[in-house]
Design a protein around this motif. Structure first.
Motif, PDB file in Angstrom:
ATOM      1  N   ASP A 163      -8.853  -8.005 -20.230  1.00 36.67           N
ATOM      2  CA  ASP A 163      -8.324  -9.054 -19.372  1.00 36.67           C
ATOM      3  C   ASP A 163      -6.886  -9.077 -19.076  1.00 36.67           C
ATOM      4  N   TYR A 164      -7.026  -8.403 -17.629  1.00 41.68           N
ATOM      5  CA  TYR A 164      -6.249  -8.531 -16.879  1.00 41.68           C
ATOM      6  C   TYR A 164      -6.788  -9.228 -15.371  1.00 41.68           C
ATOM      7  N   LEU A 165      -5.535  -9.406 -14.921  1.00 43.62           N
ATOM      8  CA  LEU A 165      -5.890  -9.526 -13.284  1.00 43.62           C
ATOM      9  C   LEU A 165      -5.739  -8.912 -12.003  1.00 43.62           C
ATOM     10  N   THR A 166      -6.189  -7.718 -10.870  1.00 43.22           N
ATOM     11  CA  THR A 166      -6.041  -6.928 -10.372  1.00 43.22           C
ATOM     12  C   THR A 166      -5.720  -7.247  -9.352  1.00 43.22           C
ATOM     13  N   ILE A 167      -4.990  -7.374  -8.507  1.00 36.81           N
ATOM     14  CA  ILE A 167      -4.595  -7.497  -6.791  1.00 36.81           C
ATOM     15  C   ILE A 167      -4.586  -6.249  -6.014  1.00 36.81           C
ATOM     16  N   ARG A 168      -5.621  -6.420  -5.189  1.00 39.06           N
ATOM     17  CA  ARG A 168      -5.858  -4.694  -4.619  1.00 39.06           C
ATOM     18  C   ARG A 168      -5.171  -5.740  -2.845  1.00 39.06           C
ATOM     19  N   ALA A 169      -4.343  -5.127  -1.875  1.00 38.91           N
ATOM     20  CA  ALA A 169      -3.823  -4.956  -0.577  1.00 38.91           C
ATOM     21  C   ALA A 169      -4.083  -3.758  -0.094  1.00 38.91           C
ATOM     22  N   TYR A 170      -4.828  -4.022   0.795  1.00 36.59           N
ATOM     23  CA  TYR A 170      -4.986  -2.969   2.173  1.00 36.59           C
ATOM     24  C   TYR A 170      -4.542  -2.683   3.094  1.00 36.59           C
ATOM     25  N   ASP A 171      -3.603  -2.023   4.244  1.00 31.65           N
ATOM     26  CA  ASP A 171      -2.699  -1.620   5.177  1.00 31.65           C
ATOM     27  C   ASP A 171      -2.823  -0.331   5.597  1.00 31.65           C
ATOM     28  N   ARG A 172      -2.442  -0.097   6.813  1.00 26.36           N
ATOM     29  CA  ARG A 172      -2.614   0.840   7.433  1.00 26.36           C
ATOM     30  C   ARG A 172      -1.302   1.435   7.629  1.00 26.36           C
ATOM     31  N   ASP A 173      -0.415   0.524   6.828  1.00 25.13           N
ATOM     32  CA  ASP A 173       1.077   1.189   6.067  1.00 25.13           C
ATOM     33  C   ASP A 173       1.146   1.049   4.989  1.00 25.13           C
ATOM     34  N   ALA A 174       2.021   2.386   4.527  1.00 25.36           N
ATOM     35  CA  ALA A 174       2.308   2.581   2.875  1.00 25.36           C
ATOM     36  C   ALA A 174       2.655   1.527   2.134  1.00 25.36           C
ATOM     37  N   ASP A 175       3.845   1.204   3.147  1.00 23.31           N
ATOM     38  CA  ASP A 175       4.903   0.597   2.824  1.00 23.31           C
ATOM     39  C   ASP A 175       4.123  -0.929   2.571  1.00 23.31           C
ATOM     40  N   ARG A 176       3.666  -0.995   3.519  1.00 22.92           N
ATOM     41  CA  ARG A 176       4.309  -2.596   3.853  1.00 22.92           C
ATOM     42  C   ARG A 176       2.821  -2.855   3.071  1.00 22.92           C
ATOM     43  N   ALA A 177       1.660  -2.259   2.564  1.00 22.79           N
ATOM     44  CA  ALA A 177       0.549  -2.407   1.183  1.00 22.79           C
ATOM     45  C   ALA A 177       1.009  -3.183   0.298  1.00 22.79           C
ATOM     46  N   ALA A 178       2.117  -1.939  -0.426  1.00 26.00           N
ATOM     47  CA  ALA A 178       2.916  -2.332  -1.321  1.00 26.00           C
ATOM     48  C   ALA A 178       3.229  -2.951  -1.319  1.00 26.00           C
TER      49      ALA A 178
END
Length: 191
Positions: A163-178
């Protein structure tokens, strides 16, 4: 002395694998044994080493040419019902999937609607200047192309078991993805 006897074999027997005049023919029923494989490896060791080395060089080359992609993940739990008693809480206790179906998908369908909205995408695009980052500034419809790229770079997953929602972001820059994943969570909290 025993008399010498000659055994005759039919033509078909001499054509079958494992039979005939070949010196290794009777070694095993399949016509090969461990020594045959070892001999083949020893005879072709240069070819085997060259193919292995070439494969390794190609694999390293591909790994170095592929751009790095970083992933950042944020998980959201459904907010607790503060009223104490509600139909949603009652139905939710009947089971995650059953309660979610009977209450119309619950909070997660609302969250997903907000997260995938055009307004949310535009907020993320503006905050991180993604039109320039993704290189769509020279296109005819840069905002539309950037929205599409951002949708491809963000995933949403609902885990009904826990019972949770995962949001996953991908980017070439680790800080920007976070930062993109964290901003989506922050903006969702404002809605």
């Amino acid at each position: 002395m025993e008399p010498l006897t000659v055994q005759r074999s039919s033509r078909q027997d001499s054509l079958r694998p494992g039979r005939g005049d070949h010196p290794e023919a009777g070694a095993s029923s399949a016509g090969t044994d461990g020594w045959t494989y070892a001999r083949a490896i020893y005879q072709h060791w240069r070819l085997i080493a060259a193919v292995t080395l070439a494969s390794a060089v190609v694999a390293v080359g591909i790994a170095l040419l592929v751009p790095r992609q970083y992933a950042s993940e944020a998980r959201l739990l459904k907010p607790e019902d503060t009223t104490g008693f509600s139909l949603g809480a009652l139905l939710g206790s009947a089971g995650g999937a059953v309660g979610g179906l009977l209450t119309g998908g619950g909070e997660y369908s609302r969250y997903l609607t907000i997260l995938t909205s055009r307004t949310m995408m535009d907020t993320i695009i503006d905050r991180f200047a993604l039109v320039e980052v993704y290189g769509f500034a020279d296109q005819e419809h840069p905002l539309s192309a950037t929205r599409e790229e951002l949708r491809d770079n963000v995933e949403y997953e609902v885990d009904l078991e826990y019972d949770y929602l995962t949001i996953r972001a991908y980017d070439r820059d680790a800080d920007r993805a976070a930062n993109i994943a964290n901003t989506l969570v922050e903006e969702l909290g404002r809605e």
